[in-house]
Design a protein around this motif. Structure first.
Motif, short mmCIF file in Angstrom:
data_model
loop_
_atom_site.label_atom_id
_atom_site.label_comp_id
_atom_site.label_asym_id
_atom_site.label_seq_id
_atom_site.Cartn_x
_atom_site.Cartn_y
_atom_site.Cartn_z
N LEU A 26 -19.66 78.02 -28.69
CA LEU A 26 -19.20 77.86 -27.32
C LEU A 26 -20.37 77.50 -26.41
O LEU A 26 -20.26 76.61 -25.56
CB LEU A 26 -18.52 79.15 -26.84
CG LEU A 26 -17.79 79.08 -25.51
CD1 LEU A 26 -16.71 78.01 -25.54
CD2 LEU A 26 -17.19 80.43 -25.19
N ASN A 27 -21.51 78.15 -26.59
CA ASN A 27 -22.70 77.83 -25.80
C ASN A 27 -23.14 76.39 -26.02
O ASN A 27 -23.51 75.68 -25.08
CB ASN A 27 -23.86 78.77 -26.14
CG ASN A 27 -23.66 80.18 -25.63
OD1 ASN A 27 -22.77 80.43 -24.83
ND2 ASN A 27 -24.47 81.10 -26.10
N ILE A 28 -23.10 75.94 -27.27
CA ILE A 28 -23.50 74.57 -27.59
C ILE A 28 -22.53 73.58 -26.95
O ILE A 28 -22.95 72.58 -26.36
CB ILE A 28 -23.58 74.37 -29.11
CG1 ILE A 28 -24.79 75.16 -29.66
CG2 ILE A 28 -23.68 72.90 -29.48
CD1 ILE A 28 -24.82 75.29 -31.17
N ALA A 29 -21.23 73.87 -27.03
CA ALA A 29 -20.23 72.99 -26.42
C ALA A 29 -20.42 72.92 -24.91
O ALA A 29 -20.38 71.84 -24.31
CB ALA A 29 -18.82 73.48 -26.76
N GLU A 61 -28.38 73.72 -21.66
CA GLU A 61 -27.99 72.45 -22.24
C GLU A 61 -28.20 72.40 -23.75
O GLU A 61 -27.50 71.69 -24.45
CB GLU A 61 -28.75 71.30 -21.57
CG GLU A 61 -28.27 71.02 -20.16
CD GLU A 61 -28.91 69.79 -19.54
OE1 GLU A 61 -29.82 69.18 -20.15
OE2 GLU A 61 -28.48 69.42 -18.43
N ARG A 62 -29.15 73.17 -24.25
CA ARG A 62 -29.38 73.22 -25.70
C ARG A 62 -28.51 74.27 -26.38
O ARG A 62 -28.54 74.42 -27.59
CB ARG A 62 -30.86 73.49 -25.99
CG ARG A 62 -31.73 72.29 -25.64
CD ARG A 62 -33.19 72.52 -25.93
NE ARG A 62 -33.74 73.45 -24.95
CZ ARG A 62 -34.59 74.42 -25.23
NH1 ARG A 62 -35.02 74.61 -26.45
NH2 ARG A 62 -35.04 75.21 -24.28
N GLY A 63 -27.71 75.00 -25.60
CA GLY A 63 -26.80 75.99 -26.16
C GLY A 63 -27.46 77.27 -26.60
O GLY A 63 -26.88 78.06 -27.34
N LEU A 64 -28.67 77.51 -26.12
CA LEU A 64 -29.40 78.72 -26.51
C LEU A 64 -28.94 79.94 -25.73
O LEU A 64 -29.13 81.07 -26.16
CB LEU A 64 -30.91 78.52 -26.34
CG LEU A 64 -31.50 77.38 -27.16
CD1 LEU A 64 -32.99 77.22 -26.86
CD2 LEU A 64 -31.28 77.62 -28.65
N LYS A 65 -28.37 79.70 -24.56
CA LYS A 65 -27.83 80.77 -23.72
C LYS A 65 -26.50 80.33 -23.15
O LYS A 65 -26.20 79.14 -23.08
CB LYS A 65 -28.78 81.11 -22.57
CG LYS A 65 -30.04 81.81 -22.98
CD LYS A 65 -30.81 82.26 -21.78
CE LYS A 65 -32.06 83.02 -22.23
NZ LYS A 65 -32.83 83.50 -21.09
N GLY A 66 -25.72 81.31 -22.73
CA GLY A 66 -24.45 81.04 -22.06
C GLY A 66 -24.55 81.48 -20.61
O GLY A 66 -25.18 82.49 -20.31
N SER A 93 -13.73 70.02 -25.82
CA SER A 93 -14.69 69.46 -26.78
C SER A 93 -14.70 70.23 -28.09
O SER A 93 -15.13 69.71 -29.11
CB SER A 93 -16.09 69.41 -26.18
OG SER A 93 -16.66 70.71 -26.13
N GLN A 94 -14.25 71.48 -28.07
CA GLN A 94 -14.22 72.29 -29.28
C GLN A 94 -12.97 72.07 -30.12
O GLN A 94 -12.96 72.41 -31.29
CB GLN A 94 -14.31 73.78 -28.94
CG GLN A 94 -15.70 74.22 -28.59
CD GLN A 94 -15.79 75.72 -28.63
OE1 GLN A 94 -15.04 76.40 -27.93
NE2 GLN A 94 -16.68 76.23 -29.43
#
Length: 117
Positions: A26-29, A61-66, A93-94
């Motif tokens: 979800l963070n990556i999306a 933007e890199r999905g490392l955090k939400g 997108s998921q």
């Protein structure tokens, strides 16, 4: 021969891992959507300096955090979109089918079932 740990501790660890994986996906999306809209709008990461550091925005933007809900609202303000648009695009997108109409219908149905809040 490999064995599977079916104890309650093993199951809790497996569930924890699966939940962590879902959160990361979800963070990556969200990060991909955030970056795409930012670039579409012709904005740089520095343009978000009023609401976020460039480092934090890069991490998102890199999905490392939400982001928190408050942060989603702030980011949406800079992007000039409704916060729900960011979330809708993230979930869209998921989905494998990426059928916008089906997702909109589901949300409208669920909101109608909730009634007045």
């Amino acid at each position: 021969m490999n064995t599977i740990d079916c104890s309650s501790i093993g199951l809790k660890r497996a569930l924890s891992f699966l939940l962590w994986m879902c959160k990361m996906e979800l963070n990556i999306a969200f990060g991909k959507v955030l970056r795409a809209i930012r670039k579409q709008r012709g904005l740089t990461q520095e343009d978000f300096s009023e609401v976020s550091s460039r480092t934090y925005l890069s991490t998102l933007e890199r999905g490392l955090k939400g982001p928190t809900i408050e942060k989603v609202v702030q980011l949406a303000g800079v992007l000039n979109v409704h916060p729900a648009t960011l979330l809708f695009a993230t979930f869209l997108s998921q989905q494998e089918s990426r059928n916008r109409t089906d997702l909109i219908h589901r949300i409208e149905t669920e909101l109608a079932q909730l009634g007045e809040l």
